[in-house]
Design a protein around this motif. Structure first.
Motif: not given
Length: 330
Positions: A189, A191-194
């Motif tokens: 992810d 966008e969430r830097n996950r």
């Protein structure tokens, strides 16, 4: 009529010898004033987010000076040189090198732009891991740190996290630092830097490639829960659910099993996508309840009972095929 700036008003660049430029321009057949007019006509409209080609012409202690065709040399700070940790600029760049740069900010009061290589590498790294996830690839990465929740690795320069529940090893977590682990992607992810990965799933998949439903394997009880027991079968864990221990009703697995018990179990399901192996001793009972009264009998006859189980699966498959072939369509 547009006024052409005087020669002394033209900014050529901090590291350029004015006299040499004047000499070169005169040799080319036009004056410095004409050159100023050309600069004004062909001046590029650089803006943040653009990717431009540039030439490295100076490496300094805090960053690099880059010629991207603007009137003033652009600057790339040291932290923006790479997505990976580097000791110095010379590890990544050399004077005269031409490559792509990402424009980070508008011109400052001196007309200077700020550039980045790290941002380009960051974007391409996420594209790469998304593709690897799509391919369900197994990757290998080195553990560089651990914490209470799990372990940290780097994948394509991005920081990834392996939850403790997805680490499958007898080593203490702290001892994993510098180990290279096979990993599968759980979550990607940007966008969430996950970026979340699984060691357990990679091991299960590798083991699954050598296992099949109906196979009898020897395992060791590693943990007991109210709903079943976790059995180590050669480095990966399978679940012997309470309903698969015996044909007879069992209140709790503790009445039948103990941690560190060695036993024979049969594989009844392989779920590669979820990284799960389901086991059974119930299917190996010669008589219902044998696991409660005589477990050794179950283990002694395990291969014989497994052969019957495989035959039953084969017959069911053939029966299903015959039913399908017998279907007619109006």
């Amino acid at each position: 009529m547009e006024e052409v700036p005087a020669a002394e008003e033209i900014s050529i660049g901090d590291n350029t010898n004015r006299r040499n430029i004047v000499r070169d321009l005169e040799g080319a057949g036009f004056s410095l004033d004409e050159f100023a007019s050309l600069l004004s006509k062909y001046d590029y409209n650089f803006k943040p987010g653009d990717v431009v080609n540039g030439t490295v012409f100076a490496l300094e202690s805090k960053g690099a000076m880059i010629d991207i065709g603007a009137k003033t040399a652009a600057f790339m700070p040291m932290p923006e040189v790479s997505i990976n940790r580097v000791e110095g600029l010379s590890d990544v760049l050399e004077p005269g090198e031409v490559r792509e740069f990402f424009i980070l900010s508008e011109e400052n009061e001196d007309g200077q732009l700020t550039l980045s290589i790290r941002r380009i590498e960051y974007q391409r790294a996420w594209e790469r891991v998304r593709q690897l996830q799509k391919e369900d690839a197994t990757i290998y990465s080195e553990v560089f740190a651990t914490n209470r929740g799990g372990a940290l690795v780097r994948v394509e320069g991005l920081r990834g996290f392996i939850p403790g529940s997805h680490i499958s090893t007898r080593k203490a977590k702290e001892e994993l630092v510098s180990d290279f682990l096979p990993l599968k992607f759980l979550e990607v992810d940007e966008e969430r830097n996950r970026l979340v990965l699984s060691h357990r799933r990679a091991l299960v998949e590798r083991k699954m490639n050598r296992l099949e439903v109906g196979e009898v394997v020897i395992g060791t009880v590693r943990g007991i829960k109210p709903y079943g027991a976790f059995i180590d079968i050669g480095g990966v864990s399978g679940l012997l659910h309470i309903s698969e221990i015996s044909h007879e009703h069992i209140e709790t697995p503790h009445t039948v099993l103990n941690v560190n018990d060695q036993m024979k179990v049969m594989i009844i399901d392989l779920d590669a996508e979820r990284g799960r192996i389901s086991l059974s001793t119930k299917a190996l009972e010669p008589e219902p309840g044998d696991m409660l009264t005589d477990p050794q009998k179950v283990f002694d006859k395990a291969e014989e009972m497994a052969a019957r189980y495989k035959q039953m699966l084969l017959e069911q498959a053939e029966e299903g095929e015959e039913l399908t072939m017998g279907v007619t369509f109006e």
